[in-house]
Design an enzyme around this catalytic site. Structure first.
Site, PDB file in Angstrom:
ATOM      1  N   ASP A 501     -55.549  24.909  58.684  1.00 26.78           N
ATOM      2  CA  ASP A 501     -55.876  23.577  58.184  1.00 26.78           C
ATOM      3  C   ASP A 501     -57.376  23.447  57.987  1.00 26.78           C
ATOM      4  O   ASP A 501     -57.833  22.878  57.017  1.00 26.78           O
ATOM      5  CB  ASP A 501     -55.370  22.505  59.161  1.00 26.78           C
ATOM      6  CG  ASP A 501     -55.977  22.643  60.554  1.00 26.78           C
ATOM      7  OD1 ASP A 501     -56.274  23.771  60.965  1.00 26.78           O
ATOM      8  OD2 ASP A 501     -56.153  21.623  61.234  1.00 26.78           O
ATOM      9  N   ARG A 505     -63.369  23.213  63.677  1.00 25.68           N
ATOM     10  CA  ARG A 505     -63.252  22.452  64.918  1.00 25.68           C
ATOM     11  C   ARG A 505     -62.313  23.159  65.901  1.00 25.68           C
ATOM     12  O   ARG A 505     -61.846  24.278  65.640  1.00 25.68           O
ATOM     13  CB  ARG A 505     -62.764  21.029  64.611  1.00 25.68           C
ATOM     14  CG  ARG A 505     -61.350  20.961  64.082  1.00 25.68           C
ATOM     15  CD  ARG A 505     -60.979  19.517  63.779  1.00 25.68           C
ATOM     16  NE  ARG A 505     -59.656  19.399  63.207  1.00 25.68           N
ATOM     17  CZ  ARG A 505     -59.352  18.574  62.215  1.00 25.68           C
ATOM     18  NH1 ARG A 505     -60.281  17.845  61.657  1.00 25.68           N
ATOM     19  NH2 ARG A 505     -58.113  18.512  61.772  1.00 25.68           N
ATOM     20  N   GLU A 507     -59.365  23.625  66.348  1.00 30.56           N
ATOM     21  CA  GLU A 507     -58.025  23.549  65.785  1.00 30.56           C
ATOM     22  C   GLU A 507     -57.755  24.858  65.041  1.00 30.56           C
ATOM     23  O   GLU A 507     -57.201  25.778  65.597  1.00 30.56           O
ATOM     24  CB  GLU A 507     -57.896  22.319  64.888  1.00 30.56           C
ATOM     25  CG  GLU A 507     -56.462  22.059  64.480  1.00 30.56           C
ATOM     26  CD  GLU A 507     -56.148  20.592  64.256  1.00 30.56           C
ATOM     27  OE1 GLU A 507     -57.058  19.775  64.304  1.00 30.56           O
ATOM     28  OE2 GLU A 507     -54.967  20.278  64.013  1.00 30.56           O
ATOM     29  N   ASP A 514     -50.010  21.692  55.362  1.00 27.35           N
ATOM     30  CA  ASP A 514     -51.159  22.024  54.520  1.00 27.35           C
ATOM     31  C   ASP A 514     -50.850  23.268  53.687  1.00 27.35           C
ATOM     32  O   ASP A 514     -51.141  23.333  52.491  1.00 27.35           O
ATOM     33  CB  ASP A 514     -52.399  22.274  55.389  1.00 27.35           C
ATOM     34  CG  ASP A 514     -52.657  21.166  56.403  1.00 27.35           C
ATOM     35  OD1 ASP A 514     -51.706  20.752  57.077  1.00 27.35           O
ATOM     36  OD2 ASP A 514     -53.799  20.713  56.525  1.00 27.35           O
ATOM     37  N   TRP A 566     -43.584  19.220  56.602  1.00 21.52           N
ATOM     38  CA  TRP A 566     -44.372  20.334  57.180  1.00 21.52           C
ATOM     39  C   TRP A 566     -43.463  21.559  57.304  1.00 21.52           C
ATOM     40  O   TRP A 566     -43.732  22.594  56.709  1.00 21.52           O
ATOM     41  CB  TRP A 566     -44.946  19.918  58.543  1.00 21.52           C
ATOM     42  CG  TRP A 566     -46.326  19.323  58.439  1.00 21.52           C
ATOM     43  CD1 TRP A 566     -47.474  19.881  58.901  1.00 21.52           C
ATOM     44  CD2 TRP A 566     -46.708  18.089  57.808  1.00 21.52           C
ATOM     45  NE1 TRP A 566     -48.552  19.066  58.595  1.00 21.52           N
ATOM     46  CE2 TRP A 566     -48.113  17.967  57.925  1.00 21.52           C
ATOM     47  CE3 TRP A 566     -46.025  17.074  57.143  1.00 21.52           C
ATOM     48  CZ2 TRP A 566     -48.817  16.878  57.420  1.00 21.52           C
ATOM     49  CZ3 TRP A 566     -46.722  15.988  56.636  1.00 21.52           C
ATOM     50  CH2 TRP A 566     -48.099  15.900  56.771  1.00 21.52           C
ATOM     51  N   GLU A 777     -61.093  16.905  54.361  1.00 21.31           N
ATOM     52  CA  GLU A 777     -59.840  16.461  54.975  1.00 21.31           C
ATOM     53  C   GLU A 777     -59.464  15.052  54.516  1.00 21.31           C
ATOM     54  O   GLU A 777     -58.299  14.740  54.316  1.00 21.31           O
ATOM     55  CB  GLU A 777     -59.998  16.474  56.498  1.00 21.31           C
ATOM     56  CG  GLU A 777     -58.758  16.066  57.259  1.00 21.31           C
ATOM     57  CD  GLU A 777     -58.879  16.386  58.747  1.00 21.31           C
ATOM     58  OE1 GLU A 777     -60.023  16.488  59.245  1.00 21.31           O
ATOM     59  OE2 GLU A 777     -57.827  16.539  59.402  1.00 21.31           O
ATOM     60  N   HIS A 798     -60.995  21.502  54.285  1.00 22.09           N
ATOM     61  CA  HIS A 798     -59.562  21.317  54.526  1.00 22.09           C
ATOM     62  C   HIS A 798     -58.881  21.433  53.169  1.00 22.09           C
ATOM     63  O   HIS A 798     -59.036  20.569  52.335  1.00 22.09           O
ATOM     64  CB  HIS A 798     -59.382  19.892  55.058  1.00 22.09           C
ATOM     65  CG  HIS A 798     -58.543  19.785  56.279  1.00 22.09           C
ATOM     66  ND1 HIS A 798     -59.001  20.109  57.520  1.00 22.09           N
ATOM     67  CD2 HIS A 798     -57.272  19.342  56.451  1.00 22.09           C
ATOM     68  CE1 HIS A 798     -58.052  19.878  58.415  1.00 22.09           C
ATOM     69  NE2 HIS A 798     -56.983  19.428  57.787  1.00 22.09           N
TER      70      HIS A 798
HETATM   71  C1  RAM Z   1     -54.234  17.670  61.633  1.00 17.45           C
HETATM   72  C2  RAM Z   1     -54.414  18.931  60.886  1.00 17.45           C
HETATM   73  C3  RAM Z   1     -53.570  19.123  59.670  1.00 17.45           C
HETATM   74  C4  RAM Z   1     -52.436  18.182  59.560  1.00 17.45           C
HETATM   75  C5  RAM Z   1     -51.951  17.711  60.881  1.00 17.45           C
HETATM   76  C6  RAM Z   1     -50.797  16.758  60.806  1.00 17.45           C
HETATM   77  O1  RAM Z   1     -54.630  17.868  62.968  1.00 17.45           O
HETATM   78  O2  RAM Z   1     -55.760  19.097  60.571  1.00 17.45           O
HETATM   79  O3  RAM Z   1     -54.304  19.096  58.494  1.00 17.45           O
HETATM   80  O4  RAM Z   1     -51.421  18.865  58.891  1.00 17.45           O
HETATM   81  O5  RAM Z   1     -52.957  17.128  61.635  1.00 17.45           O
END
Ligand code: RAM
Length: 923
Positions: A501, A505, A507, A514, A566, A777, A798
């Site tokens: 994604d 960060r 993550e 995505d 998703w 994002e 993103h």
């Molecule tokens: C965020 C992510 C991603 C998204 C989810 C639901 O944390 O960055 O882009 O798909 O949430």
């Protein structure tokens, strides 16, 4: 009596016959090019598949319109080819197929090397010369091929905890010396790790790969690497050394609840197999004879947090024979787990791909800031003057705050900082090894302040999985070109071994939603088929028993539920990627998963209305309820994706010739669509009971869920919603990619152009106007007036909204697959204001296709390139009362093209391979 004249005829006949024979065996046409196996591998070693497919391209030439037959030969030695193929002789096959032809020879085994050639016959039955000999060598295909053991030090025992209480494993240094009694003629190193590794032999780095072996579903499968190390091995004494750090396996991942045990210390598995000059075999494996220590220069390495490198602890020559490891510790040894498959890596490794040099420097008070002017992902290479004992601190940021300070709030808990402790006065060189960062700005402090910083102190090393660009898009509009650039940089930044994604960060996970929206755009811009095929294997492995596909793959959440829109990555990506490759094997691999995902939809619905959890239209702008999930009902979204996934599964069943399943899933799609319509749409085609949003109409129309009488009205309501938003989008992750599809298919090109070229929030150009060099994002991650979005979930890299790239190349430039794999290509550009020109090119499985148009003085000029062994439908906008010119002459049907339709305001032609220019008058 035999007459002289008869003799003459016989002689002619013999010459003629020999001509035919020689023509057939030697061939007259240029040989096939671009030979690859499976998902586009060229002469690989350590290959993963004992049952590969073969592909090639016909060279572009007047003689090559299409292929009528092929012949493949495969042998265990190159000199057996082409006449004595001992592994496989396909014989001459009458077929147009030049891609994905399955190997049909003797069973192949681990380590086996195969040489192959191909020849083809063109549309006239003329044959080509044999191609160059290509080859592939299999890796270790089975766990039982491994004699090595997992080895490493117990770095968990001190249980030192870092950020978010995660165990810090100090990086390990592992080594082994060994002696060989004769020369080596061939050596292969098979190696992998739980964690990430870097390996050297006799002081030489084995490869320039980074972050190997990559990120897979470690509880199911760990990928292994194969290296040809023949040139690194010496007769007599040798040394192998491995650096090992936590990586994805044992490091910090957002939630930290992985299906594999991520608390265990990193480990390495290595097997060096050698053939000696006398024909004997030697093998060196990772085992209890190796030694290790953790007091080397690399003291800390975490993906999210960065590295600490202490040059005072460097151990010169530690991977050479010239080193004494008597103070090192004997490693701990672990057996290979039968439940975790060891398989050769099935896509490319991460490498240093691009170097960026700073464009600007500012420095103040011993702190220097370098601006690369491009948000990127990778590591810095620093060449900096330092004083012995000082610590260089390297910080990163994607953007600066308005006051010039580093904006790092959006890194959240990722420390994303590297430290280098100098062991001497003078210039140091350092490139972090087991971490990566997302940044445009680099800040250095702790350098020798008697020197003035210069741009060459920092280089941005852009790292991603080793693929090449695959397509280009450009137009007459600077901001559209910037958008294309932002899409490409979003791809480079988020294709570091898995589709992530975000790259910066705490993550950086394989978020399925995505990936679902960005897949097709990525396939145009980069050669990423193997990247997707590999990740889809992880998706299959991560799928739970009830059919749920986790939110992220590999699963780092472990909460055992799926999200609609998703998890549908499991049905959407197989179909969309198949359309771009034509590889039916990819569908076969994924069909079970598709059915199981539809089964999960079924379980999560009541009377066909979905109750599935959903992130919904994630980050929709102006949400009425202030929710990140937007206003569109999760039930409506879940039901729409349920129907859509059933429909895609039916399409795949059809392609695979599974008629019963096709019927079953078609029926299911219809049933769910009906339930969807009844539940969420009133008589007039207006959304009822739940919030009326752009995305609810987009889903209904894009997925074909309404009866004919309601469609036209639903479209009117959609247009009304868009008009109410002052002709702006109000869509998040799920709705946005459908906007272009629906508006285009319903003839609203003007409106789609309006949305795309909008400059104000929310729109693609809005972020460009705020200085974006990647896709953000949020539509408003930053604005010049209001600064950064107050949310710290605010990635500036993103790729999701970059999904618009598909429409840009398919419809603005106009290159789309009409039949899977671009066997039939649709060239149908949609020119509109404010563009005066656009062009795209794409490397398809058959070769390069391009479409390039411009408008001048009311005339439309189009140049197209159609590769051999395809045909194209070319649709040229025109005032039909005026003539169409082709290559400067009035168009007439000819052997290369025919007018097939005289639709409204267009000329529609069926075109054979070649390069052509057209000119029409626009209405
Ligand atoms: C965020 C992510 C991603 C998204 C989810 C639901 O944390 O960055 O882009 O798909 O949430």
């Amino acid at each position: 009596m035999f007459k002289k004249s008869n003799f003459k005829y016989l002689a002619y006949a013999l010459v003629f016959l020999s001509l035919i024979i020689s023509c057939d065996s030697k061939g007259s046409l240029e040989s096939a090019t671009d030979l690859t196996i499976s998902e586009g591998f060229k002469n690989p070693i350590g290959f993963y598949d004992a049952n590969p497919t073969f592909s090639w391209k016909l060279p572009v030439s007047e003689s090559n319109k299409s292929q009528s037959a092929y012949h493949i030969v495969a042998a265990s030695k190159p000199d057996l080819l082409p006449d004595n193929a001992d592994l496989w002789d396909s014989e001459k096959q009458t077929s147009e197929q030049s891609t994905w032809i399955t190997y049909g020879g003797k069973p192949l085994e681990s380590r086996q090397k195969v040489y192959w050639q191909v020849k083809y016959w063109n549309q006239n039955g003329d044959s080509s010369k044999w191609s160059e000999t290509n080859h592939f060598e299999l890796g270790l295909l089975n766990n039982s091929d491994w004699k090595a053991k997992w080895i490493g030090l117990d770095t968990a025992k001190d249980s030192i905890r870092g950020r978010e209480n995660v165990i810090i494993h100090k990086p390990q240094y592992l080594r082994k010396g060994f002696e060989l009694s004769s020369d080596v003629t061939s050596a292969r190193l098979y190696i992998t790790s739980k964690g990430v590794f870097d390996v050297s032999i006799n002081g030489e780095n084995v490869s320039d790969d980074a972050m190997s072996p990559g990120f897979t579903t470690y509880d199911k499968r760990i990928e292994t690497l194969t290296y040809d190390v023949t040139n690194l091995i010496e007769s007599g004494q040798n040394t192998i050394g491995v650096e090992l750090a936590s990586g994805w396996h044992s490091g910090r991942l957002l939630w930290g609840t992985t299906p594999w045990d991520n608390t265990i210390s990193p480990k390495v598995l290595a097997q060096l197999e050698m053939t000696m000059s006398d024909g004997s075999k030697e093998i060196i494996v990772s085992d209890v004879s190796w030694k290790g220590m953790t007091n080397g220069p690399l003291q800390f390495a975490e993906i999210y947090d960065g590295e600490i490198y202490n040059a005072n602890l460097e151990m010169p020559n530690w991977t050479t024979n010239n080193f004494d490891d008597k103070n090192w510790t004997t490693v701990e040894v672990g057996a290979i787990d039968a439940n975790v498959k060891l398989e050769p890596k099935r896509h490319t490794t991460v490498k240093d791909k691009i170097k960026l040099v700073p464009q600007d420097i500012t420095s103040n008070d011993g702190v220097a800031v370098f601006d690369l002017k491009q948000n990127m992902v990778g590591v810095p290479l620093v060449n900096v003057p330092m004083k012995k004992g000082d610590t260089l601190k390297i910080r990163f940021a994607e953007m600066l705050s308005p006051d010039g300070t580093f904006y790092t709030k959006n890194y959240r808990s990722a420390h994303s900082t590297d430290y280098y402790i100098a062991a001497k006065d003078g210039d140091i060189e350092y490139q972090p090894k087991f971490t990566f960062h997302g940044f445009r700005f680099v800040e250095l402090s702790g350098f020798d302040t008697s020197e003035t910083p210069t741009k060459d102190w920092v280089t941005g090393i852009v790292q991603y999985s080793d693929f090449e660009d695959n397509g280009t898009f450009t137009s007459s509009h600077d901001k559209l070109n910037q958008l294309q650039s932002n899409i490409v940089w979003g791809l480079r930044g988020n294709f570091l071994d898995i589709p992530t994604d975000c790259p910066q960060r705490n993550e950086r996970l394989g978020w399925t939603g995505d990936a679902q929206v960005f897949g097709p755009t990525s396939m145009f811009n980069a050669d990423v088929y193997k990247f997707w095929a590999s990740w889809l294997q992880s998706v299959r492995e991560a799928q739970l028993d009830d059919g749920a596909i986790p939110w992220t793959v590999p699963d780092s959440r472990g909460n055992k539920i799926g999200s609609s829109g998703w998890g549908d990555v499991g049905t959407i990506i197989p179909w969309k990627i198949y359309m771009r490759t034509g590889d039916v094997g990819f569908l076969e691999d994924n069909f079970e998963m598709m059915k199981n995902w539809v089964g999960y939809h079924q379980k999560k619905s009541n009377k066909h209305i979905s109750n599935m959890m959903s992130f919904s239209d994630w980050l929709q702008p102006f949400p009425e309820n202030g929710d990140t999930r937007g206003d569109t009902s999760s039930k409506l979204i879940g039901t729409a994706f349920y129907a859509h996934s059933a429909k895609l599964t039916a399409k795949v069943a059809k392609t695979l010739g599974k008629t019963e399943e096709q019927a079953k899933y078609e029926e299911l799609y219809k049933t769910v669509a009906k339930a969807f319509e009844n539940k969420f749409f009133d008589e007039t085609g207006k959304v009822k009971e739940v919030a009326e949003t752009q995305t609810s109409y987009l889903l209904a129309l894009a997925f074909d869920l309404l009866s004919d009488d309601k469609k036209a009205n639903a479209k009117k309501f959609l247009l009304k919603k868009i008009a109410e938003a002052d002709n702006h989008l109000r869509t998040g992750f799920l709705g946005t990619p459908l906007l272009s599809e629906v508006l285009d298919e319903t003839g609203e090109i003007d409106l789609m152009y309006k949305l795309l070229f909008n400059e104000t929030y929310p729109s693609w150009f809005y972020s460009i106007n705020q200085g974006a060099t990647t896709i953000w994002e949020r539509w408003n991650s930053y604005s010049k007036e209001e600064g950064f979005n107050p949310m710290n979930m605010n990635s500036l890299n993103h790729y999701a909204y970059g999904a618009i790239g598909q429409w840009m190349y398919e419809r603005i430039a106009g290159i789309a697959p009409l039949e899977a794999g671009y066997k039939i290509i649709k060239i149908a550009p949609q020119p509109n204001e404010p563009l005066t020109s656009a062009s795209a090119s794409l490397s398809t499985p058959y070769g390069k296709v391009s479409s390039s148009w411009k408008i001048k003085d009311g005339k439309f000029f189009l140049e197209v390139v159609i590769p051999p062994n395809t045909t194209a439908k070319v649709i040229i906008p025109a005032d039909r009362s005026e003539v169409l010119e082709m290559d400067g002459k009035t168009f007439e049907d000819n052997s290369n093209m025919k007018l097939i339709n005289t639709g409204k305001d267009v000329f529609e032609l069926e075109v054979q391979p070649g390069t052509y220019t057209f000119k029409s008058k626009l209405k």
